[in-house]
Design a protein around this motif. Structure first.
Motif, PDB file in Angstrom:
ATOM      1  N   ASP A   1      50.859-101.685 -25.165  1.00  0.00           N
ATOM      2  CA  ASP A   1      50.883-100.280 -25.524  1.00  0.00           C
ATOM      3  C   ASP A   1      50.223 -99.474 -24.051  1.00  0.00           C
ATOM      4  O   ASP A   1      48.793 -99.746 -23.636  1.00  0.00           O
ATOM      5  N   ILE A   2      51.769 -98.693 -23.191  1.00  0.00           N
ATOM      6  CA  ILE A   2      50.890 -98.122 -22.230  1.00  0.00           C
ATOM      7  C   ILE A   2      50.789 -96.910 -22.320  1.00  0.00           C
ATOM      8  O   ILE A   2      51.642 -96.374 -23.435  1.00  0.00           O
ATOM      9  N   VAL A   3      50.232 -96.110 -22.317  1.00  0.00           N
ATOM     10  CA  VAL A   3      49.478 -94.426 -22.320  1.00  0.00           C
ATOM     11  C   VAL A   3      49.126 -94.209 -21.073  1.00  0.00           C
ATOM     12  O   VAL A   3      47.896 -93.916 -20.580  1.00  0.00           O
ATOM     13  N   THR A   4      49.992 -92.696 -20.995  1.00  0.00           N
ATOM     14  CA  THR A   4      49.522 -92.537 -19.351  1.00  0.00           C
ATOM     15  C   THR A   4      49.399 -90.942 -20.094  1.00  0.00           C
ATOM     16  O   THR A   4      50.601 -90.343 -19.905  1.00  0.00           O
ATOM     17  N   PHE A   5      48.913 -90.227 -19.111  1.00  0.00           N
ATOM     18  CA  PHE A   5      48.653 -88.852 -18.622  1.00  0.00           C
ATOM     19  C   PHE A   5      49.124 -88.000 -17.712  1.00  0.00           C
ATOM     20  O   PHE A   5      48.287 -88.602 -16.480  1.00  0.00           O
ATOM     21  N   GLY A   6      50.159 -87.873 -17.403  1.00  0.00           N
ATOM     22  CA  GLY A   6      50.132 -86.726 -16.147  1.00  0.00           C
ATOM     23  C   GLY A   6      50.148 -88.506 -14.872  1.00  0.00           C
ATOM     24  O   GLY A   6      49.974 -87.439 -13.515  1.00  0.00           O
ATOM     25  N   ALA A   7      51.081 -89.171 -15.156  1.00  0.00           N
ATOM     26  CA  ALA A   7      51.068 -90.163 -13.789  1.00  0.00           C
ATOM     27  C   ALA A   7      52.922 -89.879 -13.484  1.00  0.00           C
ATOM     28  O   ALA A   7      53.734 -89.521 -13.887  1.00  0.00           O
ATOM     29  N   PRO A   8      53.211 -90.885 -11.946  1.00  0.00           N
ATOM     30  CA  PRO A   8      53.519 -90.018 -11.175  1.00  0.00           C
ATOM     31  C   PRO A   8      54.572 -91.716 -11.743  1.00  0.00           C
ATOM     32  O   PRO A   8      54.028 -92.933 -12.360  1.00  0.00           O
ATOM     33  N   CYS A   9      55.899 -91.368 -10.728  1.00  0.00           N
ATOM     34  CA  CYS A   9      57.014 -92.423 -10.765  1.00  0.00           C
ATOM     35  C   CYS A   9      55.754 -93.656 -10.580  1.00  0.00           C
ATOM     36  O   CYS A   9      55.205 -93.826  -9.769  1.00  0.00           O
ATOM     37  N   VAL A  10      56.708 -95.047 -10.554  1.00  0.00           N
ATOM     38  CA  VAL A  10      55.823 -96.461 -10.347  1.00  0.00           C
ATOM     39  C   VAL A  10      56.938 -97.119  -9.321  1.00  0.00           C
ATOM     40  O   VAL A  10      57.165 -97.895  -8.899  1.00  0.00           O
ATOM     41  N   GLY A  11      58.278 -96.796  -9.693  1.00  0.00           N
ATOM     42  CA  GLY A  11      58.837 -97.815  -8.624  1.00  0.00           C
ATOM     43  C   GLY A  11      60.639 -97.271  -8.965  1.00  0.00           C
ATOM     44  O   GLY A  11      60.884 -96.104  -9.675  1.00  0.00           O
ATOM     45  N   ASP A  12      61.062 -98.102  -9.232  1.00  0.00           N
ATOM     46  CA  ASP A  12      63.529 -97.440  -8.673  1.00  0.00           C
ATOM     47  C   ASP A  12      63.316 -97.639 -10.724  1.00  0.00           C
ATOM     48  O   ASP A  12      63.534 -98.362 -11.201  1.00  0.00           O
ATOM     49  N   HIS A  13      64.820 -97.998 -10.338  1.00  0.00           N
ATOM     50  CA  HIS A  13      65.777 -97.838 -11.847  1.00  0.00           C
ATOM     51  C   HIS A  13      65.618 -98.781 -12.390  1.00  0.00           C
ATOM     52  O   HIS A  13      65.725 -99.595 -12.935  1.00  0.00           O
ATOM     53  N   ALA A  14      65.431 -99.538 -11.304  1.00  0.00           N
ATOM     54  CA  ALA A  14      65.079-101.723 -11.939  1.00  0.00           C
ATOM     55  C   ALA A  14      64.424-102.185 -12.322  1.00  0.00           C
ATOM     56  O   ALA A  14      63.881-102.879 -13.407  1.00  0.00           O
ATOM     57  N   LEU A  15      63.536-101.262 -12.126  1.00  0.00           N
ATOM     58  CA  LEU A  15      61.870-101.823 -11.961  1.00  0.00           C
ATOM     59  C   LEU A  15      62.150-100.858 -13.625  1.00  0.00           C
ATOM     60  O   LEU A  15      61.298-101.576 -14.182  1.00  0.00           O
ATOM     61  N   ALA A  16      62.344-100.246 -13.640  1.00  0.00           N
ATOM     62  CA  ALA A  16      61.676 -98.918 -14.965  1.00  0.00           C
ATOM     63  C   ALA A  16      62.795 -99.679 -16.186  1.00  0.00           C
ATOM     64  O   ALA A  16      62.552-100.055 -17.730  1.00  0.00           O
ATOM     65  N   ARG A  17      63.884-101.092 -15.512  1.00  0.00           N
ATOM     66  CA  ARG A  17      64.548-100.607 -16.975  1.00  0.00           C
ATOM     67  C   ARG A  17      63.868-102.564 -16.925  1.00  0.00           C
ATOM     68  O   ARG A  17      63.972-103.274 -18.388  1.00  0.00           O
ATOM     69  N   LEU A  18      62.900-102.589 -16.742  1.00  0.00           N
ATOM     70  CA  LEU A  18      62.329-103.969 -16.924  1.00  0.00           C
ATOM     71  C   LEU A  18      61.287-103.691 -18.100  1.00  0.00           C
ATOM     72  O   LEU A  18      60.699-104.496 -18.692  1.00  0.00           O
ATOM     73  N   PHE A  19      60.557-102.135 -17.483  1.00  0.00           N
ATOM     74  CA  PHE A  19      59.821-102.291 -18.427  1.00  0.00           C
ATOM     75  C   PHE A  19      60.374-101.739 -19.562  1.00  0.00           C
ATOM     76  O   PHE A  19      59.953-102.585 -20.977  1.00  0.00           O
ATOM     77  N   THR A  20      61.655-101.787 -20.281  1.00  0.00           N
ATOM     78  CA  THR A  20      62.364-100.803 -20.930  1.00  0.00           C
ATOM     79  C   THR A  20      62.934-102.434 -21.756  1.00  0.00           C
ATOM     80  O   THR A  20      63.288-102.342 -22.920  1.00  0.00           O
TER      81      THR A  20
END
Length: 154
Positions: free
Chosen positions: A58-77
């Motif tokens: 489980d990753i829980v963040t508070f007020g974090a900036p983005c870490v990457g592009d659409h391709a990276l975001a898809r890897l997370f999901t």
């Protein structure tokens, strides 16, 4: 640096796996602001490290900036056993720092939509209580607050 942290966790995850306990080990990676961005990257690294016992991360963040592009975001999901939970304070500039470009376009995106905590709450205790409730819900139920990619400016 992330590789060294993941290597250090390997023994603990193996021990938790061997001890049993009715399911895979669970790892919570949490951070605020830039620490939230690092927690996001570290959490995925842990989830894909091939640990014995296949822990749920489980990753829980508070007020974090983005870490990457659409391709990276898809890897997370699409990473098995990885759940992402974001909380932001309404009007906090940090989560939108790396989102730029013309309206409707952006290079950096968040890994999932946020839970928005209202910054206009008058009682500090009430605000902190909402954050604590969020963490407790994430860690006790094992359910994700979201599992989709967001392209919003939050």
């Amino acid at each position: 640096v992330l590789a060294a942290v993941v290597a250090e966790l390997a023994d603990g995850v193996a021990s938790a796996s061997a001890a049993g306990g009715g399911g895979p080990p669970r790892i919570l990676v949490c951070g605020h602001s830039l620490g939230g961005a690092l927690a996001t990257l570290l959490g995925r690294r842990i989830a894909t490290a091939g640990f014995e016992g296949e822990p749920v991360v489980d990753i829980v963040t508070f007020g974090a900036p983005c870490v990457g592009d659409h391709a990276l975001a898809r890897l997370f999901t699409t990473t098995p056993r990885l759940r992402i939970h974001r909380a932001i304070v309404k009007n906090d500039p940090i989560p939108g720092l790396l989102i730029s470009g013309l309206p409707g376009t952006s290079f950096f995106v968040h890994t999932c939509p946020p839970l928005v905590l209202d910054s206009e709450l008058h009682a500090r205790r009430k605000f902190l209580s909402k954050g604590i409730d969020f963490l407790e819900a994430v860690t006790s139920t094992g359910t994700s607050t979201s599992n989709s990619t967001s392209t919003s400016n939050s």
